[in-house]
Design a protein around this motif. Sequence first.
Motif: not given
Lengths: 279, 284
Positions: B80-81, B84, B87-88
């Motif tokens: 997940h991190n 992410s 995406d960030h």
Amino acid sequence: VGKKERLRRERKDAELAEVEAGSTGLPGFQLKMDRARVHLENLDLAVKKWLDVHADLVREETDPETGDGLIVVDPPTVSPADIIALIAADCIHNLRASLDQLVFSLSWAFTAGPLSKQVAEGCEFPIFGPRGPRKQELDKRVGAVHPDARRIIEDLQPHHAGDAFAREELWILDQLWNLDKHRMLPVTVFGQQAVQINPQALTSSATYRLHGPIRRKTEIVRFEGARPEAYPDPKSAAVLDIAFGKGTPAYGRPVTGFLSGLADYLRDEVIGKLTPFLD
Amino acid sequence: MTAPESEYAFHRLAGVVAKFNRSSEQFDVLRTEIWQFLNEDPEPHFSRGEFDADSWEWIERFQGREPPLRWGVILGDCVHNLRSALDHLICQVTLLDGGTMDDCAEAQFPIASKSEQQFENMADRRLPACFSDKHRAMVKEPQPFHDGEGAPRHPLSVLADLSNADKHRVLNTSVSFMDSDAKEVLDRLVASYQGGDEPSPVHSWWMVKRGHHLEQGIPWFRIVFDRAILTEGPVKVEMGGNIRLGIAFGDVGLDSRDFKKIGEYVWLIIERFMREFPETKYHD
């Protein structure tokens, strides 16, 4: 049955068994919830540690013009550490993912045989705020769950709150998740959650600030005249915390308290109501 | 790997780095747990053998504890991190290219494993209109589809698969797999035969391949005897050495040791974009 056919059937059975063994996911949502609780404990520790390190931000002073005793809080030189936002983000991720995995498990429980790829990939806990879901939107996400479970999920939708949908727990959770997944860490700020008053210790009147973020030097309590000696430790007057910052859907809410409440809400109002349909 | 946060504390991609590092730290926790599991005393796995009089072979079956489900949850946080962070990154590049946070609402790092056309379609949907051609090309360059048939094993494809399964469907459960090289083991067995000129009673050996999933009771080693030479089945066969195990995750069967490679690949992407941002030293 010929040998070839028997082998074909055995292979098919083996494949199905493999899919069943790997895809039930029944404990997945519960493990995700447990993981969220672990993150909450770590979050609580991280917040307490941060506040402890910054305890000297609360201090007493005297207004040089009026002579009033003041309890003030200085702003921190740096924002609350990233680690608080990162742990909060992990907690949010596990809470939200537990809902999707719950729907997958509900679909599995209600469907005879393994789920088709299309159904498995469409499983999702729907969260609709500004408008209600269309039938096909629900069919795609929860079309394979028990009809009564589907009804409960529909009743939980934030859009039923009308214009107040943005204050609904599920909506906030979904928005926090999306924010963290795709855009940025949920910003956290240092803030005052409450003020503790002991009226019996007051000998003169006093004015209080109830709550709000601390961005600059902020008066929490102003005594008329000098601070009464019987008034308890000034540091206990300001109840400080780390809250979600601007730009987040939970602006101003204390990070640990809010997420803890959210976890309880999911346990009692969502998972608790839907687990009977897993049997 | 972990990026030194102090170097990026004031960089526009500090949040991206923080997410990346969080993933690495969680993976370190997972790696430690896996190491402890595999090196427990007594070992979490062993072998039990018996002679099968029908097939005239000695069969060794795997016995062991299942890896804990909790690992799937920890891996879920890792992926997940890491996902992410990508995406960030897109969101920050959007802002760099003149977009706003509203443009980031639907933005995502596209991961296309099928074809260039799939990438273009995804990029049209997931990269905001303000995204410069140069930056779009930088997102396209590390895409899995360039690997053709190897695309499903590409680090970004594996990351996307693990992340999607964990987010919406099931935990990426872990399984034990054979990590010993069958050829090497069998060659050693053949070379160690001490029967001199006597014909070997062994007709053939069989061992599962490296990477084979090992479940409770599954045969992993067979010795087929020659009925003409060995007229009575053995009561006991001493198996020397240890079964070397590995741990794999999810339907894609990601070897737990390879998660590091995915992290390194993602870091390369982040690093390239980092150079696109003007240097900011607010602390000077």
